[in-house]
Write a protein that holds these residues in place. Structure first.
Motif, PDB file in Angstrom:
ATOM      1  N   LYS A  36       0.799  -1.223   0.133  1.00 14.35           N
ATOM      2  CA  LYS A  36      -0.099   0.074  -0.173  1.00 14.35           C
ATOM      3  C   LYS A  36       0.743   1.254   0.022  1.00 14.35           C
ATOM      4  O   LYS A  36       0.361   2.270   0.333  1.00 14.35           O
ATOM      5  N   LEU A  37       2.047   1.087  -0.344  1.00 17.41           N
ATOM      6  CA  LEU A  37       3.148   2.537  -0.200  1.00 17.41           C
ATOM      7  C   LEU A  37       3.842   2.147  -1.698  1.00 17.41           C
ATOM      8  O   LEU A  37       4.323   1.180  -2.005  1.00 17.41           O
ATOM      9  N   VAL A  38       3.732   3.493  -2.244  1.00 17.88           N
ATOM     10  CA  VAL A  38       4.372   3.530  -3.798  1.00 17.88           C
ATOM     11  C   VAL A  38       5.356   4.958  -3.366  1.00 17.88           C
ATOM     12  O   VAL A  38       5.083   5.831  -3.083  1.00 17.88           O
ATOM     13  N   LEU A  39       6.941   4.439  -3.491  1.00 16.61           N
ATOM     14  CA  LEU A  39       7.610   5.423  -3.434  1.00 16.61           C
ATOM     15  C   LEU A  39       8.532   5.520  -4.590  1.00 16.61           C
ATOM     16  O   LEU A  39       9.173   4.486  -5.186  1.00 16.61           O
ATOM     17  N   MET A  40       8.482   6.623  -5.104  1.00 12.64           N
ATOM     18  CA  MET A  40       9.297   7.143  -6.513  1.00 12.64           C
ATOM     19  C   MET A  40      10.091   8.241  -6.105  1.00 12.64           C
ATOM     20  O   MET A  40      10.198   9.200  -5.473  1.00 12.64           O
ATOM     21  N   THR A  41      11.276   8.185  -6.854  1.00 12.67           N
ATOM     22  CA  THR A  41      12.532   8.967  -6.759  1.00 12.67           C
ATOM     23  C   THR A  41      12.646   9.863  -8.023  1.00 12.67           C
ATOM     24  O   THR A  41      12.551   9.143  -9.088  1.00 12.67           O
ATOM     25  N   ALA A  42      13.226  10.841  -7.814  1.00 14.47           N
ATOM     26  CA  ALA A  42      14.044  11.885  -8.945  1.00 14.47           C
ATOM     27  C   ALA A  42      15.330  11.858  -8.627  1.00 14.47           C
ATOM     28  O   ALA A  42      15.591  12.237  -7.632  1.00 14.47           O
ATOM     29  N   ARG A  43      16.044  11.618  -9.849  1.00 11.64           N
ATOM     30  CA  ARG A  43      17.636  11.638 -10.025  1.00 11.64           C
ATOM     31  C   ARG A  43      18.075  12.492 -10.874  1.00 11.64           C
ATOM     32  O   ARG A  43      17.628  12.726 -11.996  1.00 11.64           O
ATOM     33  N   ASN A  44      19.249  13.356 -10.577  1.00 14.25           N
ATOM     34  CA  ASN A  44      19.919  13.835 -11.413  1.00 14.25           C
ATOM     35  C   ASN A  44      21.164  13.503 -11.739  1.00 14.25           C
ATOM     36  O   ASN A  44      21.894  13.722 -10.537  1.00 14.25           O
ATOM     37  N   ASP A  45      21.829  12.975 -12.758  1.00 13.72           N
ATOM     38  CA  ASP A  45      23.092  12.122 -12.708  1.00 13.72           C
ATOM     39  C   ASP A  45      23.154  11.462 -11.535  1.00 13.72           C
ATOM     40  O   ASP A  45      24.327  11.331 -10.758  1.00 13.72           O
ATOM     41  N   GLY A  46      22.339  10.419 -11.057  1.00 16.95           N
ATOM     42  CA  GLY A  46      22.476   9.610  -9.858  1.00 16.95           C
ATOM     43  C   GLY A  46      22.245  10.325  -8.459  1.00 16.95           C
ATOM     44  O   GLY A  46      22.026   9.558  -7.408  1.00 16.95           O
ATOM     45  N   VAL A  47      21.961  11.478  -8.486  1.00 19.26           N
ATOM     46  CA  VAL A  47      21.999  12.254  -7.227  1.00 19.26           C
ATOM     47  C   VAL A  47      20.355  12.407  -6.790  1.00 19.26           C
ATOM     48  O   VAL A  47      19.445  12.957  -7.704  1.00 19.26           O
ATOM     49  N   LEU A  48      20.028  12.086  -5.857  1.00 18.50           N
ATOM     50  CA  LEU A  48      18.588  12.109  -5.377  1.00 18.50           C
ATOM     51  C   LEU A  48      17.943  13.582  -5.387  1.00 18.50           C
ATOM     52  O   LEU A  48      18.763  14.456  -4.678  1.00 18.50           O
ATOM     53  N   VAL A  49      16.930  13.845  -5.997  1.00 18.07           N
ATOM     54  CA  VAL A  49      16.806  15.384  -6.116  1.00 18.07           C
ATOM     55  C   VAL A  49      15.314  15.592  -5.792  1.00 18.07           C
ATOM     56  O   VAL A  49      14.888  16.842  -5.866  1.00 18.07           O
ATOM     57  N   GLY A  50      14.659  14.461  -5.547  1.00 17.86           N
ATOM     58  CA  GLY A  50      13.108  14.599  -5.365  1.00 17.86           C
ATOM     59  C   GLY A  50      12.394  13.128  -5.030  1.00 17.86           C
ATOM     60  O   GLY A  50      12.895  12.327  -5.176  1.00 17.86           O
ATOM     61  N   TYR A  51      11.305  13.275  -4.580  1.00 11.19           N
ATOM     62  CA  TYR A  51      10.690  11.789  -4.183  1.00 11.19           C
ATOM     63  C   TYR A  51       8.886  12.168  -4.182  1.00 11.19           C
ATOM     64  O   TYR A  51       8.651  13.425  -3.977  1.00 11.19           O
ATOM     65  N   CYS A  52       8.598  11.098  -4.296  1.00  9.52           N
ATOM     66  CA  CYS A  52       6.905  11.215  -3.960  1.00  9.52           C
ATOM     67  C   CYS A  52       6.463   9.855  -3.320  1.00  9.52           C
ATOM     68  O   CYS A  52       6.878   8.745  -3.690  1.00  9.52           O
ATOM     69  N   PHE A  53       5.910   9.734  -2.146  1.00  8.88           N
ATOM     70  CA  PHE A  53       5.269   9.068  -1.436  1.00  8.88           C
ATOM     71  C   PHE A  53       3.903   8.870  -1.681  1.00  8.88           C
ATOM     72  O   PHE A  53       3.101   9.916  -1.572  1.00  8.88           O
ATOM     73  N   MET A  54       3.315   7.765  -2.264  1.00  4.54           N
ATOM     74  CA  MET A  54       1.863   7.546  -2.230  1.00  4.54           C
ATOM     75  C   MET A  54       1.272   6.497  -1.560  1.00  4.54           C
ATOM     76  O   MET A  54       2.029   5.230  -1.411  1.00  4.54           O
ATOM     77  N   LEU A  55       0.117   6.442  -0.897  1.00  7.29           N
ATOM     78  CA  LEU A  55      -0.612   5.703  -0.312  1.00  7.29           C
ATOM     79  C   LEU A  55      -1.618   5.063  -1.297  1.00  7.29           C
ATOM     80  O   LEU A  55      -2.220   5.753  -1.737  1.00  7.29           O
ATOM     81  N   ILE A  56      -1.846   3.630  -1.382  1.00  5.65           N
ATOM     82  CA  ILE A  56      -2.677   3.232  -2.076  1.00  5.65           C
ATOM     83  C   ILE A  56      -3.806   2.377  -1.413  1.00  5.65           C
ATOM     84  O   ILE A  56      -3.346   1.704  -0.621  1.00  5.65           O
ATOM     85  N   ASN A  57      -4.960   2.713  -1.714  1.00  5.78           N
ATOM     86  CA  ASN A  57      -5.930   1.950  -0.983  1.00  5.78           C
ATOM     87  C   ASN A  57      -7.325   1.957  -1.856  1.00  5.78           C
ATOM     88  O   ASN A  57      -7.482   3.042  -2.492  1.00  5.78           O
ATOM     89  N   ARG A  58      -8.400   1.133  -1.595  1.00  9.45           N
ATOM     90  CA  ARG A  58      -9.896   1.471  -1.973  1.00  9.45           C
ATOM     91  C   ARG A  58     -10.398   2.809  -1.223  1.00  9.45           C
ATOM     92  O   ARG A  58     -10.098   2.961  -0.226  1.00  9.45           O
ATOM     93  N   HIS A  59     -10.961   3.584  -1.927  1.00  8.20           N
ATOM     94  CA  HIS A  59     -11.402   4.938  -1.506  1.00  8.20           C
ATOM     95  C   HIS A  59     -12.414   4.361  -0.416  1.00  8.20           C
ATOM     96  O   HIS A  59     -13.254   3.462  -0.557  1.00  8.20           O
TER      97      HIS A  59
END
Length: 135
Positions: A36-59
């Motif tokens: 129920k957790l999705v973690l996405m990352t943004a990287r620039n030349d391999g360096v972490l520059v951002g992220y997004c945490f999403m919780l997933i579930n039935r509404h």
């Protein structure tokens, strides 16, 4: 300072730190174990520059399986290019692969992220208010 500290400094500008910012790592681990957790990352030349945490579930009110944004953050240097657009689109692509049909994104009022969401075709549907309670 790391990304977490940078994001927390921005949240502090919204008065959020008064609630005592302390991530519940056990909860995140449990949600991850349940899928129920999705973690996405943004990287620039391999360096972490951002992220997004999403919780997933039935509404809780509808049959739709939904994604609910928990955290979305990019360093200030990455906010002018296409990094934010790619992070949103890749997050939504991953959510769709997991069966999500509707995604709820938050836009703190002291940021410009709402404008990004609207440029991506999203519509504002709620305004959230915070009430600070005394002990």
């Amino acid at each position: 300072a790391g990304l977490w500290e940078e994001e927390m400094a921005e949240l502090d500008g919204n008065g959020e730190s008064e609630a005592g910012i302390a991530p519940n790592l056990e909860l995140y681990e449990a949600l991850d174990a349940l899928g129920k957790l999705v973690l996405m990352t943004a990287r620039n030349d391999g360096v972490l520059v951002g992220y997004c945490f999403m919780l997933i579930n039935r509404h809780p009110h509808f049959a739709a399986f939904c994604g609910f944004e928990d955290l979305f953050f990019l360093t200030k240097a990455e906010r002018r290019g296409m990094t934010a657009v790619r992070l949103v689109k890749e997050t939504e692509r991953e959510l769709a692969l997991r069966g999500v049909r509707k995604v709820y994104w938050m836009a703190p009022i002291h940021t410009k992220v709402g404008k990004l969401y609207e440029r991506l075709g999203m519509s504002p549907v709620y305004t959230m208010y915070v009430s600070k309670l005394e002990k």
